[in-house]
Write a protein that holds these residues in place. Structure first.
Motif, PDB file in Angstrom:
ATOM      1  N   VAL A 165      -5.112  -2.940  -7.267  1.00  0.00           N
ATOM      2  CA  VAL A 165      -6.129  -3.818  -6.708  1.00  0.00           C
ATOM      3  C   VAL A 165      -7.317  -2.984  -6.246  1.00  0.00           C
ATOM      4  O   VAL A 165      -8.459  -3.258  -6.575  1.00  0.00           O
ATOM      5  CB  VAL A 165      -5.563  -4.640  -5.525  1.00  0.00           C
ATOM      6  N   ASP A 166      -7.031  -1.935  -5.491  1.00  0.00           N
ATOM      7  CA  ASP A 166      -8.082  -1.103  -4.916  1.00  0.00           C
ATOM      8  C   ASP A 166      -7.442   0.200  -4.437  1.00  0.00           C
ATOM      9  O   ASP A 166      -6.222   0.335  -4.434  1.00  0.00           O
ATOM     10  CB  ASP A 166      -8.730  -1.827  -3.727  1.00  0.00           C
ATOM     11  N   SER A 167      -8.272   1.117  -4.019  1.00  0.00           N
ATOM     12  CA  SER A 167      -7.765   2.345  -3.402  1.00  0.00           C
ATOM     13  C   SER A 167      -8.720   2.754  -2.290  1.00  0.00           C
ATOM     14  O   SER A 167      -9.897   2.397  -2.301  1.00  0.00           O
ATOM     15  CB  SER A 167      -7.619   3.475  -4.419  1.00  0.00           C
ATOM     16  N   VAL A 168      -8.174   3.475  -1.332  1.00  0.00           N
ATOM     17  CA  VAL A 168      -8.958   3.985  -0.212  1.00  0.00           C
ATOM     18  C   VAL A 168      -8.740   5.491  -0.188  1.00  0.00           C
ATOM     19  O   VAL A 168      -7.597   5.954  -0.141  1.00  0.00           O
ATOM     20  CB  VAL A 168      -8.481   3.369   1.123  1.00  0.00           C
ATOM     21  N   VAL A 169      -9.820   6.235  -0.242  1.00  0.00           N
ATOM     22  CA  VAL A 169      -9.721   7.688  -0.258  1.00  0.00           C
ATOM     23  C   VAL A 169     -10.105   8.216   1.122  1.00  0.00           C
ATOM     24  O   VAL A 169     -11.149   7.873   1.660  1.00  0.00           O
ATOM     25  CB  VAL A 169     -10.625   8.300  -1.346  1.00  0.00           C
ATOM     26  N   GLY A 170      -9.233   9.017   1.683  1.00  0.00           N
ATOM     27  CA  GLY A 170      -9.488   9.637   2.977  1.00  0.00           C
ATOM     28  C   GLY A 170      -9.298  11.129   2.885  1.00  0.00           C
ATOM     29  O   GLY A 170      -9.084  11.690   1.809  1.00  0.00           O
ATOM     30  N   SER A 189      -6.344  12.308   0.596  1.00  0.00           N
ATOM     31  CA  SER A 189      -5.258  11.349   0.791  1.00  0.00           C
ATOM     32  C   SER A 189      -5.735  10.035   0.192  1.00  0.00           C
ATOM     33  O   SER A 189      -6.842   9.581   0.500  1.00  0.00           O
ATOM     34  CB  SER A 189      -4.978  11.182   2.283  1.00  0.00           C
ATOM     35  N   VAL A 190      -4.943   9.442  -0.695  1.00  0.00           N
ATOM     36  CA  VAL A 190      -5.346   8.199  -1.353  1.00  0.00           C
ATOM     37  C   VAL A 190      -4.320   7.120  -1.031  1.00  0.00           C
ATOM     38  O   VAL A 190      -3.115   7.331  -1.168  1.00  0.00           O
ATOM     39  CB  VAL A 190      -5.453   8.378  -2.887  1.00  0.00           C
ATOM     40  N   ILE A 191      -4.830   5.974  -0.582  1.00  0.00           N
ATOM     41  CA  ILE A 191      -3.971   4.813  -0.354  1.00  0.00           C
ATOM     42  C   ILE A 191      -4.227   3.854  -1.509  1.00  0.00           C
ATOM     43  O   ILE A 191      -5.344   3.366  -1.693  1.00  0.00           O
ATOM     44  CB  ILE A 191      -4.279   4.136   0.989  1.00  0.00           C
ATOM     45  N   PHE A 192      -3.183   3.593  -2.294  1.00  0.00           N
ATOM     46  CA  PHE A 192      -3.274   2.656  -3.412  1.00  0.00           C
ATOM     47  C   PHE A 192      -2.831   1.281  -2.933  1.00  0.00           C
ATOM     48  O   PHE A 192      -1.779   1.153  -2.306  1.00  0.00           O
ATOM     49  CB  PHE A 192      -2.376   3.094  -4.570  1.00  0.00           C
ATOM     50  N   ALA A 215       0.847  -1.192   0.000  1.00  0.00           N
ATOM     51  CA  ALA A 215       0.000   0.000   0.000  1.00  0.00           C
ATOM     52  C   ALA A 215       0.879   1.237   0.000  1.00  0.00           C
ATOM     53  O   ALA A 215       1.849   1.316   0.750  1.00  0.00           O
ATOM     54  CB  ALA A 215      -0.903  -0.001   1.226  1.00  0.00           C
ATOM     55  N   VAL A 216       0.531   2.190  -0.854  1.00  0.00           N
ATOM     56  CA  VAL A 216       1.251   3.458  -0.952  1.00  0.00           C
ATOM     57  C   VAL A 216       0.260   4.574  -0.655  1.00  0.00           C
ATOM     58  O   VAL A 216      -0.773   4.681  -1.308  1.00  0.00           O
ATOM     59  CB  VAL A 216       1.864   3.651  -2.353  1.00  0.00           C
ATOM     60  N   LYS A 238      -7.647  -0.706   4.508  1.00  0.00           N
ATOM     61  CA  LYS A 238      -8.822   0.169   4.465  1.00  0.00           C
ATOM     62  C   LYS A 238      -9.083   0.838   5.809  1.00  0.00           C
ATOM     63  O   LYS A 238      -9.697   1.891   5.857  1.00  0.00           O
ATOM     64  CB  LYS A 238     -10.040  -0.610   3.998  1.00  0.00           C
ATOM     65  N   THR A 239      -8.602   0.278   6.898  1.00  0.00           N
ATOM     66  CA  THR A 239      -8.771   0.912   8.204  1.00  0.00           C
ATOM     67  C   THR A 239      -7.759   2.029   8.429  1.00  0.00           C
ATOM     68  O   THR A 239      -7.872   2.767   9.400  1.00  0.00           O
ATOM     69  CB  THR A 239      -8.644  -0.118   9.347  1.00  0.00           C
ATOM     70  N   MET A 240      -6.763   2.158   7.551  1.00  0.00           N
ATOM     71  CA  MET A 240      -5.713   3.164   7.717  1.00  0.00           C
ATOM     72  C   MET A 240      -6.106   4.536   7.171  1.00  0.00           C
ATOM     73  O   MET A 240      -5.399   5.510   7.396  1.00  0.00           O
ATOM     74  CB  MET A 240      -4.425   2.720   7.017  1.00  0.00           C
TER      75      MET A 240
END
Length: 188
Positions: free
Chosen positions: A80-85, A108-111, A49-50, A171-173
């Protein structure tokens, strides 16, 4: 015994061939023991994850799973996925309380990326060159989105269950602001 004279040996073509074969054998043994081990390593599948801390809000949701991420021509794996915060900063409310809030217009996006890598002693090697470990800066670029951030999670994956557990943990980050930026900006 003195009457038998020893002839002095002269270097000839056969001696040159023998010398070349011996040098080549020594070079091959040296390569096997010194260089093969440094280039070797076991091939593994990793998920990492980046977190790219400041991505414009209008493109933060553009990632398409399955896209290839590259950096300077090197293949870094598939999305695979991304999480946007929220993109955070510290501000204060009308009451003077310090709160974390988001920066308007940025996310902030976690790839989450899947890649085949070679496991080294303390890092992973992608595309026979790119070194990856937790905390390292990574520049990711795909046809739909690009960003620069830091590797915040990395794990070897052997099963689909491990992959899903990694995705759920990442995803919890994602950071969510305490208050919206409008409240903090009213007080500035």
């Amino acid at each position: 015994m003195d009457s038998v004279k020893k002839e002095k040996h002269r270097f000839n073509f056969v001696d040159a061939i023998i010398l070349i074969v011996v040098i080549a054998a020594l070079a091959l043994v040296g390569y096997i023991f010194f260089f093969r081990d440094s280039k070797g390593g076991s091939k593994v599948q990793i998920y990492y994850a980046v977190e790219c801390a400041e991505v414009k809000e209008d493109i933060a949701y553009n990632l398409k799973p399955g896209e290839l991420f590259t950096s300077s021509g090197y293949e870094l794996g598939y999305a695979v996925d991304s999480v946007v915060g929220d993109r955070e900063y510290i501000a204060s409310t009308k009451d003077g309380n310090v709160v974390k809030t988001n920066i308007p217009g940025y996310r902030s996006v976690i790839f989450i990326v899947k890649a085949d890598a070679v496991k080294k002693s303390y890092e992973y090697e992608l595309d026979d060159y790119y070194k990856l470990q937790i905390g390292r800066e990574v520049r990711l670029s795909s046809p739909s989105i690009a960003g620069k951030g830091y590797c915040i999670a990395l794990s070897e994956i052997k099963t689909d269950e491990e992959a899903q557990a990694f995705i759920n943990r990442v995803k919890t980050m994602a950071y969510k602001a305490d208050v919206y930026s409008e409240e903090a900006s009213e007080n500035e």
